[in-house]
Design a protein around this motif. Structure first.
Motif, PDB file in Angstrom:
ATOM      1  N   ASP A 120     -26.270  18.911 -24.909  1.00  0.00           N
ATOM      2  CA  ASP A 120     -26.748  19.986 -25.964  1.00  0.00           C
ATOM      3  C   ASP A 120     -27.166  19.211 -27.032  1.00  0.00           C
ATOM      4  O   ASP A 120     -26.414  18.522 -27.890  1.00  0.00           O
ATOM      5  CB  ASP A 120     -25.541  20.988 -26.392  1.00  0.00           C
TER       6      ASP A 120
ATOM      7  N   ARG B 178     -28.089  18.493 -31.110  1.00  0.00           N
ATOM      8  CA  ARG B 178     -27.633  19.230 -32.082  1.00  0.00           C
ATOM      9  C   ARG B 178     -28.570  20.368 -32.426  1.00  0.00           C
ATOM     10  O   ARG B 178     -29.675  20.563 -32.480  1.00  0.00           O
ATOM     11  CB  ARG B 178     -27.717  18.129 -33.376  1.00  0.00           C
TER      12      ARG B 178
ATOM     13  N   TYR C 298     -27.517  23.138 -30.789  1.00  0.00           N
ATOM     14  CA  TYR C 298     -27.687  23.971 -29.494  1.00  0.00           C
ATOM     15  C   TYR C 298     -26.337  23.949 -28.828  1.00  0.00           C
ATOM     16  O   TYR C 298     -25.401  22.949 -29.180  1.00  0.00           O
ATOM     17  CB  TYR C 298     -28.681  23.477 -28.252  1.00  0.00           C
TER      18      TYR C 298
ATOM     19  N   ARG D  34     -22.749  23.898 -27.684  1.00  0.00           N
ATOM     20  CA  ARG D  34     -21.283  23.266 -27.965  1.00  0.00           C
ATOM     21  C   ARG D  34     -21.438  22.210 -29.086  1.00  0.00           C
ATOM     22  O   ARG D  34     -20.432  21.606 -29.565  1.00  0.00           O
ATOM     23  CB  ARG D  34     -20.441  23.210 -27.350  1.00  0.00           C
TER      24      ARG D  34
ATOM     25  N   SER E 151     -22.563  20.029 -32.535  1.00  0.00           N
ATOM     26  CA  SER E 151     -22.524  20.438 -33.828  1.00  0.00           C
ATOM     27  C   SER E 151     -23.719  20.795 -34.337  1.00  0.00           C
ATOM     28  O   SER E 151     -24.862  20.608 -33.918  1.00  0.00           O
ATOM     29  CB  SER E 151     -22.059  19.046 -35.006  1.00  0.00           C
ATOM     30  N   LYS E 152     -23.872  21.685 -35.476  1.00  0.00           N
ATOM     31  CA  LYS E 152     -24.932  22.210 -35.947  1.00  0.00           C
ATOM     32  C   LYS E 152     -25.040  22.109 -37.539  1.00  0.00           C
ATOM     33  O   LYS E 152     -24.711  22.795 -38.415  1.00  0.00           O
ATOM     34  CB  LYS E 152     -24.993  23.714 -35.887  1.00  0.00           C
TER      35      LYS E 152
ATOM     36  N   GLU F 200     -25.263  32.194 -25.285  1.00  0.00           N
ATOM     37  CA  GLU F 200     -25.159  31.092 -26.266  1.00  0.00           C
ATOM     38  C   GLU F 200     -25.915  30.798 -27.490  1.00  0.00           C
ATOM     39  O   GLU F 200     -25.513  30.558 -28.630  1.00  0.00           O
ATOM     40  CB  GLU F 200     -25.691  30.100 -25.193  1.00  0.00           C
TER      41      GLU F 200
ATOM     42  N   ARG G  64     -24.194  33.137 -29.896  1.00  0.00           N
ATOM     43  CA  ARG G  64     -23.084  32.423 -30.554  1.00  0.00           C
ATOM     44  C   ARG G  64     -23.579  31.703 -31.680  1.00  0.00           C
ATOM     45  O   ARG G  64     -22.928  31.484 -32.540  1.00  0.00           O
ATOM     46  CB  ARG G  64     -22.334  31.917 -29.646  1.00  0.00           C
ATOM     47  N   THR G  65     -24.590  30.898 -31.454  1.00  0.00           N
ATOM     48  CA  THR G  65     -25.045  29.698 -32.175  1.00  0.00           C
ATOM     49  C   THR G  65     -26.287  30.100 -33.175  1.00  0.00           C
ATOM     50  O   THR G  65     -26.092  29.342 -34.189  1.00  0.00           O
ATOM     51  CB  THR G  65     -25.569  28.813 -31.465  1.00  0.00           C
TER      52      THR G  65
END
Length: 323
Positions: free
Chosen positions: A53, A55, A57, A59, A61-62, A220, A223-224
């Motif tokens: 994923d 960054r 996206y 799980r 880190s964002k 997904e 959630r993000t």
């Protein structure tokens, strides 16, 4: 033959400049780092396939800062993943933005990325006019989607009230079997006062996308949120400045390109494909799939998997140009 635990996909979080990068790995053998999901086929072919994923996206880190999604940081994340997996090098493969991330990773870190596979978006060397100026000049009175994405919060306000419905229309708009007919308003542009969704096909899904799979994708993004993904578009001018020393630079490592004949990326960037003898001198395999849209690995999974596996197998053959 029944699968053993070693044959099953395995989820991990590894440290990276982003904070943490989530990945799924399957199989053993030479490392193939994917900014897309083709795990099972590559693992069965004898590769250690790792899908991550990016960054912002899933799980991973964002980071909150828009500038944290610049290309240099994404390349650093990819290098950190290879290091965390205990490998000296990897082949990297990506689709859409993932293709550009993969190509830039290979350009900047040839010591780590020994070959690159590009799906749907052709390689164009860094440089040329400033990207924001190019995209602002496209479409006349209509607004190109890349320009539409630039202002934080604007596209989010369109998408996030109905993520599932928006994604369904977005996937349909770029798939060969559901995209608007020739001559219909182009879904890559926004009419005055409108939204991208105004031009998406309604109430139909492409053949490759089922309701259950759509639920997973929508869950997904619900959630993000969409900001991490959209921040990639908001860094193109920073990338242009950051990569100034590499303007016009070719990617010399062995490479693969696969695109769809009906994909706007392939059509608009036809000159970039013609320039491959100069820009991708290590190109060993190039294919444009007739009757295929943008989502090539979903629209034509068996064909794309075969092309990937054949190309990967050629990298270590005696006739390979070397890595």
């Amino acid at each position: 033959m029944p699968q053993t635990p070693a044959d099953q996909p395995h989820h991990r979080l590894v440290p990276a400049p982003a904070g943490r990068i989530h990945l799924v790995e399957q199989g053993s053998g030479p490392l193939v780092l994917l900014v897309l999901h083709q795990l099972q086929a590559l693992a069965a072919a004898g590769y250690r396939a790792v899908a991550l994923d990016v960054r912002g996206y899933g799980r991973s880190s964002k980071p909150g800062d828009v500038a944290a999604y610049r290309m240099l940081d994404l390349v650093a994340d990819n290098v950190a993943v290879v290091d965390a997996l205990g490998e000296p090098s990897a082949v990297i493969v990506g689709h859409d933005w993932g293709a550009t991330i993969a190509a830039t990773s290979t350009l900047l870190r040839p010591d780590v990325f020994r070959a690159v596979g590009l799906l749907s978006v052709p390689y164009t060397p860094p440089g040329g006019p400033r990207p924001s100026e190019v995209f602002a000049g496209m479409g006349g009175e209509e607004e190109f989607y890349v320009s539409y994405f630039q202002s934080p919060g604007r596209a989010e306000a369109e998408v996030e009230p109905d993520v599932r419905g928006w994604l369904a229309g977005f996937y349909a708009a770029l798939s060969a079997d559901t995209m608007p007919a020739p001559g219909a308003p182009d879904p890559h542009f926004v009419g005055r006062g409108g939204t991208l969704r105004d031009r998406f096909p309604a109430d139909r899904l492409p053949h490759w996308l089922g309701e259950t799979e759509l639920d997973v994708f929508a869950g997904e993004f619900e959630r993000t949120g969409l900001t991490g993904a959209l921040n990639r578009y908001r860094n193109m001018d920073r990338d242009w400045e950051d990569l100034a020393a590499h303007h016009g630079a070719p990617v010399a490592q062995p490479s693969l390109f696969v695109g769809g004949a009906l994909d706007a990326s392939t059509i608009w960037l036809a000159d970039a494909i013609k320039a491959y003898p100069t820009t991708l001198p290590g190109l060993t395999s190039s294919h444009v799939l007739d009757g295929c849209g943008h989502w090539i690995q979903q629209e034509r999974p068996e064909e794309v998997n075969r092309l990937l596996i054949d190309w990967l197998g050629s990298l270590d053959s005696p006739d390979s140009p070397g890595v």
